[in-house]
Design a protein around this motif. Structure first.
Motif, short mmCIF file in Angstrom:
data_model
loop_
_atom_site.label_atom_id
_atom_site.label_comp_id
_atom_site.label_asym_id
_atom_site.label_seq_id
_atom_site.Cartn_x
_atom_site.Cartn_y
_atom_site.Cartn_z
N UNK A 250 5.74 -4.50 6.63
CA UNK A 250 5.37 -3.67 5.39
C UNK A 250 6.50 -4.26 4.29
N UNK A 251 5.85 -4.33 3.11
CA UNK A 251 6.77 -4.47 1.77
C UNK A 251 6.72 -3.27 1.04
N UNK A 252 7.73 -3.30 0.13
CA UNK A 252 7.57 -2.29 -0.81
C UNK A 252 6.40 -2.10 -1.96
N UNK A 253 5.98 -3.30 -2.23
CA UNK A 253 4.82 -3.54 -3.26
C UNK A 253 4.65 -5.13 -3.46
N UNK A 254 3.74 -5.31 -4.16
CA UNK A 254 3.26 -6.79 -4.38
C UNK A 254 4.28 -7.81 -5.01
N UNK A 255 5.43 -6.99 -5.75
CA UNK A 255 6.42 -7.84 -6.47
C UNK A 255 7.65 -7.98 -5.47
N UNK A 256 7.74 -7.07 -4.48
CA UNK A 256 8.86 -7.19 -3.58
C UNK A 256 8.74 -7.48 -2.16
N UNK A 257 8.31 -8.86 -1.94
CA UNK A 257 7.70 -9.00 -0.65
C UNK A 257 8.89 -9.71 0.12
N UNK B 110 4.26 12.82 8.88
CA UNK B 110 4.96 13.48 7.55
C UNK B 110 3.94 14.29 6.81
N UNK B 111 2.47 14.41 6.92
CA UNK B 111 1.64 15.06 6.22
C UNK B 111 0.70 14.36 5.24
N UNK B 112 0.80 12.83 5.29
CA UNK B 112 -0.04 11.93 4.52
C UNK B 112 -1.31 12.10 5.05
N UNK B 113 -2.59 12.24 4.06
CA UNK B 113 -3.63 12.45 4.47
C UNK B 113 -4.71 11.10 4.77
N UNK B 114 -4.12 10.00 4.20
CA UNK B 114 -4.94 8.91 4.13
C UNK B 114 -4.02 7.75 4.00
N UNK B 115 -4.23 6.58 4.46
CA UNK B 115 -3.25 5.12 4.23
C UNK B 115 -4.09 4.09 3.64
N UNK B 116 -3.82 3.66 2.50
CA UNK B 116 -4.37 2.52 2.06
C UNK B 116 -3.72 1.17 2.56
N UNK B 117 -4.07 0.34 2.99
CA UNK B 117 -3.50 -0.91 3.54
C UNK B 117 -3.89 -1.99 2.82
N UNK B 118 -2.94 -2.51 2.03
CA UNK B 118 -3.39 -3.98 1.05
C UNK B 118 -2.77 -5.18 1.91
N UNK B 119 -3.69 -6.06 2.00
CA UNK B 119 -3.37 -7.37 2.55
C UNK B 119 -2.88 -8.38 1.55
N UNK B 120 -1.39 -8.81 1.43
CA UNK B 120 -0.88 -9.67 0.74
C UNK B 120 -0.89 -11.08 0.80
N UNK B 121 -1.69 -11.55 1.83
CA UNK B 121 -1.61 -12.68 2.26
C UNK B 121 -2.04 -13.85 1.46
#
Length: 428
Positions: free
Chosen positions: A17-24, A40-51
């Motif tokens: 896991x990385x913070x975002x697409x700019x801080x890999x 912690x109460x999150x309802x959904x997770x979006x998983x983005x592949x930055x490969x």
């Protein structure tokens, strides 16, 4: 009316896991983060592949699969989707939905193809410009479940163009702004970097405040109140605490009315300390927080059973996994719990591989290698088929037991655990 969603985002780089697409370059454990979101109460997770290549792409797909095997909340997979096969991979990895990039020219045709193959309820589209809406206006509503808006300037334009609901990316944790957005019928949820940082943002607290503001959120709505319980002369109710996955009894503690209501409100086990005469949230100093999965009153309404997710696997202040380790008496008995039996046999097989014993049939199989193990698994499967034609079920039981043993040898050889298998089954 549907619940509004609080949506976190995990960006994947090299299976981490990385913070975002700019801080890999800032990588952390992806499962640890996913479990934190899950509790912690999150309802959904979006998983983005930055490969950036196929090898890394496969590594990130495997990471997404592991996320889905370890959490209960739904996930949406995206990033690096070029063809229908990529959509299929994410769905097969356990994602409930797949998010397509609306800025890519190939997305229009891919959307039609994927919707026809997997159904519109599986598809989301991310937008930073309005162009995609105009290109797909005639068929968008029949092919997309939700939109994800990464440009707030689009909201006014979208209002009169489409009825497809959307998730909005929000830059700041401004309660009035968030509440205003979520009051819109078309806005189904929010995402944002502040949501991803759950160590600084109390998601359960945010959801409680939004509920108080009249917005329907997916948080705890108790069926019983404190007044329904029978408290002791000291005004307390004992709480038996159990791991929600393994059913292991972790500890015994007490609640007063404030601890009970606080637990429900923040989603973290909160107790009343009889020695210190004060409220305490479990793990606030040690880090071994207990996230609530369920609270149940007993038949007399004078005891609570709490099922929790125990962070760090340590419930006792001594550093032990649970508080019950001082044996008084013990009688040997035959374990009948199916999973415990499977795990016990599995552990014996692991021990045989690590500490070989002369004359051991298990060691014989490991010495002969994977081909011999596979041959025996195939033979035992055939024996089950033959035995099943016999009206006497005893033979079927015998052959099934043989098959399960050889299957467990194969599991150990391939590094697959019963936890892996049961998670996969539960996910289905």
């Amino acid at each position: 009316m549907e619940h509004k969603n609080i949506v976190a985002t995990i960006y994947l780089k090299d299976g981490m896991a990385v913070p975002n697409s700019k801080e890999t370059d800032k990588k952390t454990d992806v499962l640890e983060l996913a479990r934190l979101y899950n509790d912690s109460g999150i309802d959904k997770i979006i998983c983005y592949d930055l490969s950036t290549d196929d090898e890394e792409h496969e590594k990130n797909i495997l990471a997404i699969r592991e996320i889905n095997r370890n959490i209960e909340i739904k996930t949406c997979g995206g990033g690096n989707i070029k063809r229908l096969e990529d959509v299929k991979k994410l769905l097969y990895a356990g994602c409930i939905e797949v998010i397509l990039n609306g800025s890519k020219p190939e997305t229009v045709e891919l959307l039609k193809e994927a919707s026809a193959r997997f159904g519109s309820e599986k598809l989301l589209v991310s937008l930073t410009t309005i162009d995609f809406i105009f290109k797909t206006k005639e068929f968008l509503e029949e092919n997309v479940h939700e939109l994800v808006i990464y440009n707030r300037a689009l909201l006014d334009s979208l209002e009169g163009i489409t009825d497809v609901p959307y998730i909005v990316d929000v830059e700041e944790n401004n309660f009035d702004d968030i509440a205003s957005l979520l009051r819109s019928e078309k806005i189904r949820g929010i995402s944002g970097s502040f949501i991803n940082n759950v160590e600084d943002t109390d998601i359960m607290q945010l959801k409680c405040e939004l509920s108080d503001a009249g917005i329907k959120m997916d948080n705890f709505e108790p069926k019983l109140s404190w007044s329904d319980l029978k408290v002791g002369s000291d005004g307390l109710v004992p709480v038996i605490v159990q791991d929600y996955q393994t059913s292991e009894v972790l500890m015994l503690a007490y609640m007063n009315e404030e601890a009970f209501n606080t637990t429900i409100r923040i989603g973290k086990m909160t107790y009343y300390s009889r020695s210190r005469q004060e409220l305490w949230i479990k793990g606030m100093t040690s880090g071994h927080i207990q996230y609530v999965k369920s609270l149940t009153a007993d038949c007399d309404f004078d005891t609570i059973l709490a099922k929790v997710s125990q962070v760090g696997g340590i419930a006792c202040h001594t550093g032990a996994p649970n508080c019950f380790f001082n044996e008084i008496i013990k009688k040997e008995y035959t374990e009948r719990n199916p999973l415990k039996v499977f795990e016990s046999v599995y552990d014996v097989i692991v021990d045989r591989r690590e500490h070989p014993k002369e004359g051991s049939y298990t060691n014989y199989l490991f010495d002969k290698g994977i081909d011999k193990i596979l041959k025996k698994v195939g033979e035992e499967a055939t024996e089950i088929v033959i035995a099943a034609k016999n009206p006497d079920n005893e033979e079927v039981k015998y052959e099934m037991s043989d098959f399960l043993y050889h299957m467990m040898v194969l599991m150990v050889e391939k590094g697959v655990t019963w936890e892996d298998v049961t998670r996969e089954l539960a996910q289905r």
